[in-house]
Design a protein around this motif. Structure first.
Motif, PDB file in Angstrom:
ATOM      1  N   PHE A   1       1.289   8.565  10.231  1.00  0.00           N
ATOM      2  CA  PHE A   1       0.579   9.443   9.312  1.00  0.00           C
ATOM      3  C   PHE A   1      -0.299  10.439  10.073  1.00  0.00           C
ATOM      4  CE2 PHE A   1       0.800   5.536   6.378  1.00  0.00           C
ATOM      5  CZ  PHE A   1       2.079   5.886   5.958  1.00  0.00           C
TER       6      PHE A   1
ATOM      7  N   PHE B   1      -6.136  13.592   5.413  1.00  0.00           N
ATOM      8  CA  PHE B   1      -5.711  12.247   5.032  1.00  0.00           C
ATOM      9  C   PHE B   1      -5.858  12.023   3.530  1.00  0.00           C
ATOM     10  CE2 PHE B   1      -6.743  11.383   9.617  1.00  0.00           C
ATOM     11  CZ  PHE B   1      -5.422  11.209  10.004  1.00  0.00           C
TER      12      PHE B   1
ATOM     13  N   GLN C   1       0.126   3.936  10.584  1.00  0.00           N
ATOM     14  CA  GLN C   1      -1.043   4.829  10.615  1.00  0.00           C
ATOM     15  C   GLN C   1      -0.866   5.914  11.671  1.00  0.00           C
ATOM     16  OE1 GLN C   1      -3.893   1.601  11.135  1.00  0.00           O
ATOM     17  NE2 GLN C   1      -4.826   2.076   9.161  1.00  0.00           N
ATOM     18  N   GLN C   2      -0.276   5.562  12.815  1.00  0.00           N
ATOM     19  CA  GLN C   2      -0.004   6.575  13.835  1.00  0.00           C
ATOM     20  C   GLN C   2       1.004   7.602  13.323  1.00  0.00           C
ATOM     21  OE1 GLN C   2       0.749   5.009  17.810  1.00  0.00           O
ATOM     22  NE2 GLN C   2      -0.460   3.191  17.340  1.00  0.00           N
TER      23      GLN C   2
ATOM     24  N   LEU D   1      -4.575   1.358  16.007  1.00  0.00           N
ATOM     25  CA  LEU D   1      -4.042   1.525  14.659  1.00  0.00           C
ATOM     26  C   LEU D   1      -2.595   1.035  14.590  1.00  0.00           C
ATOM     27  CD1 LEU D   1      -5.404   5.114  13.914  1.00  0.00           C
ATOM     28  CD2 LEU D   1      -6.427   2.932  13.237  1.00  0.00           C
ATOM     29  N   SER D   2      -2.138   0.791  13.373  1.00  0.00           N
ATOM     30  CA  SER D   2      -0.761   0.346  13.176  1.00  0.00           C
ATOM     31  C   SER D   2       0.205   1.490  13.440  1.00  0.00           C
ATOM     32  CB  SER D   2      -0.564  -0.169  11.749  1.00  0.00           C
ATOM     33  OG  SER D   2      -0.618   0.917  10.824  1.00  0.00           O
TER      34      SER D   2
ATOM     35  N   VAL E   1      -3.832   8.564   2.380  1.00  0.00           N
ATOM     36  CA  VAL E   1      -3.923   7.422   3.296  1.00  0.00           C
ATOM     37  C   VAL E   1      -5.348   7.294   3.822  1.00  0.00           C
ATOM     38  CG1 VAL E   1      -1.518   7.622   4.002  1.00  0.00           C
ATOM     39  CG2 VAL E   1      -3.273   8.766   5.342  1.00  0.00           C
ATOM     40  N   ARG E   2      -5.686   6.090   4.246  1.00  0.00           N
ATOM     41  CA  ARG E   2      -7.006   5.833   4.797  1.00  0.00           C
ATOM     42  C   ARG E   2      -6.853   5.504   6.280  1.00  0.00           C
ATOM     43  NH1 ARG E   2     -10.819   2.330   0.901  1.00  0.00           N
ATOM     44  NH2 ARG E   2     -12.269   3.181   2.443  1.00  0.00           N
ATOM     45  N   ILE E   3      -7.540   6.241   7.116  1.00  0.00           N
ATOM     46  CA  ILE E   3      -7.494   6.055   8.558  1.00  0.00           C
ATOM     47  C   ILE E   3      -8.928   5.932   9.065  1.00  0.00           C
ATOM     48  CG2 ILE E   3      -6.836   7.074  10.771  1.00  0.00           C
ATOM     49  CD1 ILE E   3      -4.402   6.380   9.199  1.00  0.00           C
TER      50      ILE E   3
ATOM     51  N   GLU F   1       5.524   0.019   4.241  1.00  0.00           N
ATOM     52  CA  GLU F   1       5.046   1.234   4.906  1.00  0.00           C
ATOM     53  C   GLU F   1       6.011   2.389   4.685  1.00  0.00           C
ATOM     54  OE1 GLU F   1       2.653  -0.930   8.609  1.00  0.00           O
ATOM     55  OE2 GLU F   1       4.756  -0.385   8.807  1.00  0.00           O
TER      56      GLU F   1
END
Length: 502
Positions: free
Chosen positions: A148, A125, A145-146, A141-142, A130-132, A175
């Motif tokens: 990514f 990541f 985010q999924q 998760l959004s 990106v931050r997860i 996004e």
């Protein structure tokens, strides 16, 4: 720069369909290569061959100059091909770390080495920028985010070639910009990418070259810098599309009100909305993500619970406590996710069209009159222009545009006169969009009434006779005639703030 991928004379046939005919494709390291074509042009088939899901009938796949034969998805992964499918393959109840390393977990002394997997996931990541949150289930998760996480899964498998199938379909503009930044970084790291999108402006934002398919043939390869959007459209559809939107009809002062939502309050302390739908009109629902457009449709339909509502259908008060009530009153919906909510994809076209109308085909012995069902289905297929080998074709094999037509045909077959269209052209190519727009106008000319939710501002402007603009769950303005303009829609949707309509 040397080519990392070459496809030579790839052909694939299915019963009754020649899906691909002698396709050549060559991509160098670090290139973002667009693959364009109408739904049904062969893009998905070609990518499934590259992903090892299908085996070509003829042709060769070369990676780093070496011929490869894939007997399955794992062979493609081992060769360095990673795929981010439009429909995610994540397990929602696992976290990002478990999803990335599923089936190939790190172990130490026979036990799961979660610390190592977490460290490697964090590094992936960081590489993507990106931050997860690695401690929560991915369902929390959004969508972005999924997305990514799917890309991280592919990189964890050391993918040198990354296939991105409609990656921005469910992303907000911000996004999508973040995704493009990641793609540019991967390009600098010499990862080659195949990018599939129906949004042509994205091709010009992010891609280096483009290959266009039509009816299973390669019709062109172009440098993006040396082509135009109109040229790409003409190559895709084989004709020039001057204007996607059919002309709007002149509205009459005596239009009959077919749906009158006098009061609609979804939550006890929430706003109370009201709107009317007239015979022969398209009423647009516009607004930002989370503004309440789809929620209002579902509440009217009875698909979601509400605190209070008072509705007239055809002038009579109606109780719409569930979608079956709505269907009885002649209201049908083309849902946002047609595959999971609008179709039984493993069933044939005939089954999907007639399933809500089987009572009409019953004989005195309660059997189905096959001839009557066949005739009605064929009439609907012809009426909406479904292109398929036959009515027994399984819906899952159809293009997105044809699947949408099957949903529409079902409601027309059930004699629905009020239609809710939720994102009717999402995931549909430009040619199929023009056909859907034409069908909508044909329907309104025959007295049908349509409510359309759309995330595409040009679609709202070009198709709608009136537009209800939503903000924070409330209809804040009803626009008509010349007031239906981009600046006006945006001004009311954002209260003057500079956001994009999505």
């Amino acid at each position: 720069m040397t080519s990392i991928l070459k496809l030579e004379r790839i052909s694939k046939r299915f019963p009754g369909v020649n899906a691909l005919s002698g396709i050549d494709l060559e991509i160098p390291r670090g290139e973002i290569h667009a693959l364009l074509g109408e739904n049904g042009a062969g893009k998905s088939t070609l990518m499934k061959i590259l992903s090892g899901i299908y085996k070509p009938d003829e042709g060769r796949i070369l990676i780093d100059g070496q011929p490869r034969q894939f007997t399955g998805y794992r062979d493609a992964v081992a060769a360095g091909v990673g795929t981010v499918f439009q429909e995610f393959s994540l397990i929602p109840y696992l976290d990002a770390v478990d999803n990335i390393f599923l089936g190939r977990e790190s172990r130490r002394l026979g036990l799961l080495d979660r610390r190592r997997m977490r460290r490697e996931a964090s590094a992936l990541f960081d590489r993507l920028g990106v931050r997860i949150d690695l401690s929560v289930e991915v369902r929390a998760l959004s969508v972005a985010q999924q997305q990514f996480i799917e890309i991280a899964k592919a990189l964890a498998l050391e993918a040198k070639i990354l296939i991105l199938d409609e990656p921005t379909a469910t992303l907000t503009p911000a996004e999508a910009d973040h995704l493009f930044a990641i793609m540019r970084e991967l390009k600098r790291q010499s990862v080659a990418m195949v990018f599939i999108s129906h949004h042509l402006e994205e091709i010009f934002d992010i891609c280096d070259r483009v290959t266009v398919l039509r009816d299973g043939h390669r019709v062109a390869v172009r440098s993006v810098a040396e082509t135009t959007m109109s040229e790409l459209v003409e190559m895709m559809v084989g004709r020039r599309i001057e204007n996607n939107f059919p002309p709007k009809a002149v509205r009459r002062a005596d239009e009959r009100i077919v749906l009158d939502v006098e009061e609609l309050q979804i939550e006890r302390d929430g706003p109370v909305n009201a709107f009317r739908l007239h015979e022969g009109e398209i009423l647009g629902f516009a607004g930002l993500v989370g503004s309440g457009r789809t929620e209002t449709l579902l509440a009217v339909l009875g698909a979601d619970p509400v605190h209070h509502k008072k509705i007239r259908v055809g002038g009579e008060y109606a109780r719409l406590t569930n979608p079956a009530d709505a269907l009885t009153l002649g209201i049908g919906i083309l849902p946002e996710n047609r595959k999971t909510e609008g179709l039984i994809t493993s069933f044939a076209i005939r089954d999907n069209i007639s399933i809500n109308n089987l009572a009409e085909y019953r004989t005195l012995r309660l059997l189905i009159n096959g001839a009557a069902e066949h005739a009605a289905t064929q009439e609907m297929i012809s009426r909406v222009g479904i292109r398929a080998p036959g009515m027994e074709t399984v819906v899952d094999t159809l293009s997105g545009g044809n699947q949408q037509k099957v949903v529409l045909a079902r409601w027309l077959n059930h004699h629905a006169r009020i239609l809710f269209f939720d994102e009717p052209t999402r995931g549909i190519d430009v040619g199929a969009k023009a056909e859907i727009y034409g069908l909508m106008r044909q329907l309104t000319a025959r007295g049908y009434a349509i409510v359309m939710v759309s995330s595409e501002l040009p679609e709202i402007i070009g198709m709608c006779d009136r537009v209800a603009v939503f903000r924070e769950g409330r209809i804040v303005r009803m626009l008509e005639a010349d007031a239906i303009a981009p600046a006006e829609v945006m001004r009311h949707a954002t209260a003057g703030e500079a956001h994009e309509l999505v």
